[in-house]
Scaffold this motif. Structure first.
Motif, mmCIF file in Angstrom:
data_model
loop_
_atom_site.group_PDB
_atom_site.id
_atom_site.type_symbol
_atom_site.label_atom_id
_atom_site.label_comp_id
_atom_site.label_asym_id
_atom_site.label_seq_id
_atom_site.Cartn_x
_atom_site.Cartn_y
_atom_site.Cartn_z
ATOM 1 N N LEU A 59 0.830 -1.209 0.000
ATOM 2 C CA LEU A 59 0.000 0.000 0.000
ATOM 3 C C LEU A 59 0.863 1.257 0.000
ATOM 4 C CD1 LEU A 59 -2.802 -0.769 2.627
ATOM 5 C CD2 LEU A 59 -3.122 -0.449 0.172
ATOM 6 N N PHE A 60 1.869 1.253 0.849
ATOM 7 C CA PHE A 60 2.738 2.413 1.020
ATOM 8 C C PHE A 60 3.474 2.762 -0.268
ATOM 9 C CE2 PHE A 60 6.957 3.886 3.033
ATOM 10 C CZ PHE A 60 6.564 5.211 3.045
ATOM 11 N N THR A 61 4.140 1.797 -0.867
ATOM 12 C CA THR A 61 4.941 2.075 -2.057
ATOM 13 C C THR A 61 4.076 2.403 -3.276
ATOM 14 O OG1 THR A 61 5.130 -0.334 -2.389
ATOM 15 C CG2 THR A 61 6.980 0.785 -1.337
ATOM 16 N N GLY A 213 -0.477 4.878 6.109
ATOM 17 C CA GLY A 213 -0.943 6.257 6.066
ATOM 18 C C GLY A 213 -0.007 7.222 6.742
ATOM 19 N N PHE A 214 0.404 6.936 7.979
ATOM 20 C CA PHE A 214 1.270 7.906 8.661
ATOM 21 C C PHE A 214 2.677 7.917 8.085
ATOM 22 C CE2 PHE A 214 1.572 4.378 11.928
ATOM 23 C CZ PHE A 214 2.939 4.130 11.839
ATOM 24 N N GLN A 215 3.064 6.841 7.373
ATOM 25 C CA GLN A 215 4.361 6.865 6.702
ATOM 26 C C GLN A 215 4.387 7.854 5.533
ATOM 27 O OE1 GLN A 215 7.071 5.398 7.685
ATOM 28 N NE2 GLN A 215 6.279 3.985 9.223
ATOM 29 N N CYS A 216 3.206 8.241 5.052
ATOM 30 C CA CYS A 216 3.117 9.143 3.900
ATOM 31 C C CYS A 216 3.538 10.571 4.222
ATOM 32 C CB CYS A 216 1.705 9.132 3.319
ATOM 33 S SG CYS A 216 1.318 7.630 2.402
ATOM 34 N N ALA A 361 -4.813 10.053 7.228
ATOM 35 C CA ALA A 361 -4.122 9.790 5.961
ATOM 36 C C ALA A 361 -4.849 8.770 5.098
ATOM 37 C CB ALA A 361 -2.695 9.321 6.235
ATOM 38 N N ILE A 362 -5.558 7.831 5.717
ATOM 39 C CA ILE A 362 -6.334 6.869 4.929
ATOM 40 C C ILE A 362 -7.311 7.607 4.025
ATOM 41 C CG2 ILE A 362 -8.047 5.018 5.025
ATOM 42 C CD1 ILE A 362 -6.802 4.169 7.708
#
Length: 408
Positions: A59-61, A213-216, A361-362
């Motif tokens: 999801l993140f990448t 989400g919070f990694q974004c 962030a979601i």
């Protein structure tokens, strides 16, 4: 056309890897290296924990890939423009990202400072103020000299972190079950599956979206350091590199810690406590080096996005024409402010600060980029008329033409 062609040729495989390593370095920070993030978001999921870790990094990448593609293909100049393009024709939602970004910068840098203080005190006896001073100084000097230095520094740190993390987690997984209070990972997964089945699946999905989400928070940094990736293929290649690095490291960390839950309990430093129980001094020394690199890499990538945003303010340009001095002022401000927030403790920062920002962030980053953003990127790449309208509207700050074009 010549400039674009040159840029495309310049986006070599090594450049794609370098940008991917920056994203890995941003993720492999204090929360990851201490084991605190894994403990809060994955260990409680039981057998679903390792699977959720892989899905989370996908999801993140994928989200970062769509963000970089939109930014580079449309030749945008700020993350505000990026989110205006994403949300158009709806106005105002980009300010939600602004709020998310400011809060997460504080949380991420605070977690870096808190993690440094906790780990160095536990491992070396170094005073709290000395620990934050050392880490803060390194972050400060690596941040103020621009995207090139950030990309090079975090690439090297990312490679070193990945190599050391694989070594540490491999030993930890192997040792699981051989020390009183620990258990073999296979036995732990099998026992949890028998006891809980798929009952934790909804929680696993929520944790995956929240964590990614919070990694974004690194989006502002990634669109700057990822500027050389001017094609969709460049962005995809870079993020596949990053996915492999992130998924391997996070999954191995989760698997190792699942075997040592009886040892570390509720400590804010699960990885360090587990390594000490193994009775291998060389491993804890290697871990200390890895932890410091993780703390510094996340601090650099996070602070750089904030610095790049505010160092170009007109008010600062009136103070000094030197870009380095302006960057130094902004960087010093955010580091000092984060030192204050770090007093609440690493676990609280990750559980509450990261958690609530992840929920936001979601809604404003993950889902929009993976749905609307992906569709807009594909249309921009294939529809010449649409692309011409979007390029024209981005020349106007009010974006009235952009909204009209998006409504069609």
């Amino acid at each position: 056309m010549t400039n674009i062609t040159t840029a495309v040729k310049g986006a070599t495989l090594s450049m794609c890897f370098s940008v991917g390593a920056v994203l890995f370095s941003s993720h492999a920070g204090g929360g990851f290296a201490t084991g605190n993030q894994e403990n809060v978001y994955f260990i409680s999921l039981g057998w679903l924990g390792p699977i959720t870790a892989i899905f989370t990094m996908l999801l993140f990448t994928l989200t970062i890939k769509e963000a970089m593609n939109m930014y580079n293909s449309r030749h945008l100049t700020s993350y505000k423009q990026l989110f205006q393009n994403l949300y158009s024709p709806v106005r105002g939602i980009e300010y939600l990202f602004e709020a998310f970004f400011y809060i997460m910068v504080l949380m991420a840098v605070s977690a870096t400072i808190s993690g440094a203080a906790s780990a160095l005190a536990a491992q070396t006896g170094m005073a709290y103020t000395t620990g934050i001073g050392v880490v803060g100084a390194v972050i400060f000097f690596l941040t103020i000299f621009g995207a090139g230095l950030v990309r090079r520094a975090t690439t090297y740190m990312g490679i070193a972190i990945l190599a050391m993390a694989i070594t540490i987690f491999s030993v930890g997984i192997y040792m699981g079950g051989q020390v009183p209070g620990t258990h073999f990972i296979a036995d732990a997964l099998a026992a949890d599956f028998a006891a809980n089945g798929f009952s934790k699946l909804p929680t696993a999905i929520l944790h995956a979206f929240t964590y990614s989400g919070f990694q974004c928070v690194v989006i502002p940094t990634m669109i700057v350091v990822g500027a050389p990736l001017v094609t969709r293929k460049n962005c995809a290649t870079s993020m596949w590199f990053s996915f492999v690095m992130n998924a391997v490291a996070l999954t191995m960390a989760v698997c190792m810690l699942m075997g040592w839950t009886g040892i570390y309990g509720k400590t804010p430093l699960p990885t360090l406590m587990s390594l000490k129980a193994m009775g291998m001094p060389w491993l804890t020394i290697l871990y200390t080096v890895t932890l410091m690199l993780c703390l510094i890499s996340t601090g650099v990538t996070t602070v750089f996005g904030f610095t790049a945003r505010f160092s170009e303010m007109d008010a600062l340009k009136k103070v000094t024409k030197s870009a380095v001095i302006r960057s130094a002022i902004v960087t010093l401000f955010i580091i000092c402010l984060s030192m204050t927030v770090s007093m609440v403790g690493l676990t609280n920062i990750i559980k509450y600060g990261y958690g609530y920002c992840g929920y936001l962030a979601i809604a404003i980053i993950i889902v929009p980029f993976l749905t609307i953003g992906r569709m807009k990127n594909k249309r921009y790449a294939t529809d010449a008329e649409y692309r011409e309208r979007i390029d024209a509207m981005n020349e106007y700050p009010g974006m009235e033409e952009a909204e009209a074009a998006e409504e069609m």
